[in-house]
Scaffold this motif. Structure first.
Motif, mmCIF file in Angstrom:
data_model
loop_
_atom_site.group_PDB
_atom_site.id
_atom_site.type_symbol
_atom_site.label_atom_id
_atom_site.label_comp_id
_atom_site.label_asym_id
_atom_site.label_seq_id
_atom_site.Cartn_x
_atom_site.Cartn_y
_atom_site.Cartn_z
ATOM 1 N N LEU A 148 0.825 -1.203 0.000
ATOM 2 C CA LEU A 148 0.000 0.000 0.000
ATOM 3 C C LEU A 148 0.866 1.263 0.000
ATOM 4 O O LEU A 148 0.578 2.232 -0.715
ATOM 5 N N ILE A 149 1.925 1.252 0.803
ATOM 6 C CA ILE A 149 2.823 2.407 0.842
ATOM 7 C C ILE A 149 3.534 2.557 -0.501
ATOM 8 O O ILE A 149 3.725 3.671 -1.011
ATOM 9 N N ARG A 150 3.919 1.434 -1.088
ATOM 10 C CA ARG A 150 4.576 1.470 -2.401
ATOM 11 C C ARG A 150 3.672 2.125 -3.440
ATOM 12 O O ARG A 150 4.124 2.937 -4.247
ATOM 13 N N ILE A 151 2.383 1.783 -3.418
ATOM 14 C CA ILE A 151 1.433 2.387 -4.361
ATOM 15 C C ILE A 151 1.374 3.888 -4.176
ATOM 16 O O ILE A 151 1.402 4.667 -5.139
ATOM 17 N N ARG A 152 1.286 4.322 -2.907
ATOM 18 C CA ARG A 152 1.246 5.766 -2.642
ATOM 19 C C ARG A 152 2.506 6.452 -3.165
ATOM 20 O O ARG A 152 2.444 7.534 -3.774
#
Length: 209
Positions: A148-152
């Motif tokens: 999820l952090i990677r997507i952001r």
């Protein structure tokens, strides 16, 4: 010297046993006892620091790690653990520096990569965060939170197509994650990404009220 090392090993084993048994106070007392033995042993100080950080005492942990790093500036474990302690204290720039220093010593260390990716994200250094997560993904794979952090971070660097592909892949592979995926792509730190939330929700098989 041999007698000291034998005593140190015994006390350390007792500390680990107490820790595993959930006897935190006894474990801390024993780890501190081991770290206080003369002459000081870097591994005993490191063990104490790790215990203290995991026990929610990052400042005390840093004191132990700093002693290790004074004696051994290239101690990989102490650098990484110090980075995570700094993160918990919101000393983000210092954490980035520590993880970067650790990666100079061991460029593929997964804990250092994870720490750098996380701390760089918190510092708003999106490019470095993306690079860290991509390196980590190639090595060990990423857990849900890291994905999820990677997507952001991808969105913040303008890689919208790559982010959307990852969202779609994760949504199909892990349907229960769909709500969190929507939050990851719609609640970002700044603009620059146009998203049809309803269309994405349909792709992921969830409803948007």
């Amino acid at each position: 010297m041999a007698g000291t090392l034998e005593k140190l090993a015994k006390v350390t084993a007792q500390a680990v046993e107490a820790h595993q048994a959930g006897q935190s106070d006894k474990a801390e007392r024993l780890f501190r006892k081991a770290a206080a033995m003369k002459p000081p042993q870097p591994q005993a100080l490191y063990n104490l620091g790790v215990f203290l950080r995991q026990a929610g005492k990052p400042r005390e942990a840093l004191a132990a790690f700093n002693k290790v790093l004074t004696a051994s500036p290239d101690h990989l474990g102490a650098l990484v653990e110090s980075g995570f302690a700094r993160l918990s204290l919101s000393d983000i720039e210092l954490a980035v520096g520590l993880f970067s220093q650790a990666l100079e010593i061991s460029p593929e260390d997964p804990d250092a990569l994870a720490g750098l990716a996380q701390s760089a994200f918190q510092a708003g250094d999106w490019e470095r965060s993306v690079a860290g997560y991509e390196n980590l993904a190639r090595q060990t794979g990423l857990g849900e939170e890291a994905q999820l952090i990677r997507i952001r971070a991808l969105l913040e660097t303008g890689r919208a197509d790559q982010a959307r592909s990852l969202v779609t892949m994760l949504g199909q592979a892990r349907p229960a994650l769909a709500g969190d995926l929507l939050k990851a792509v719609t609640r970002r730190a700044r603009g620059g990404f146009s998203l049809n939330e309803e269309k994405l929700a349909n792709e992921l098989g969830i409803s948007v009220s």
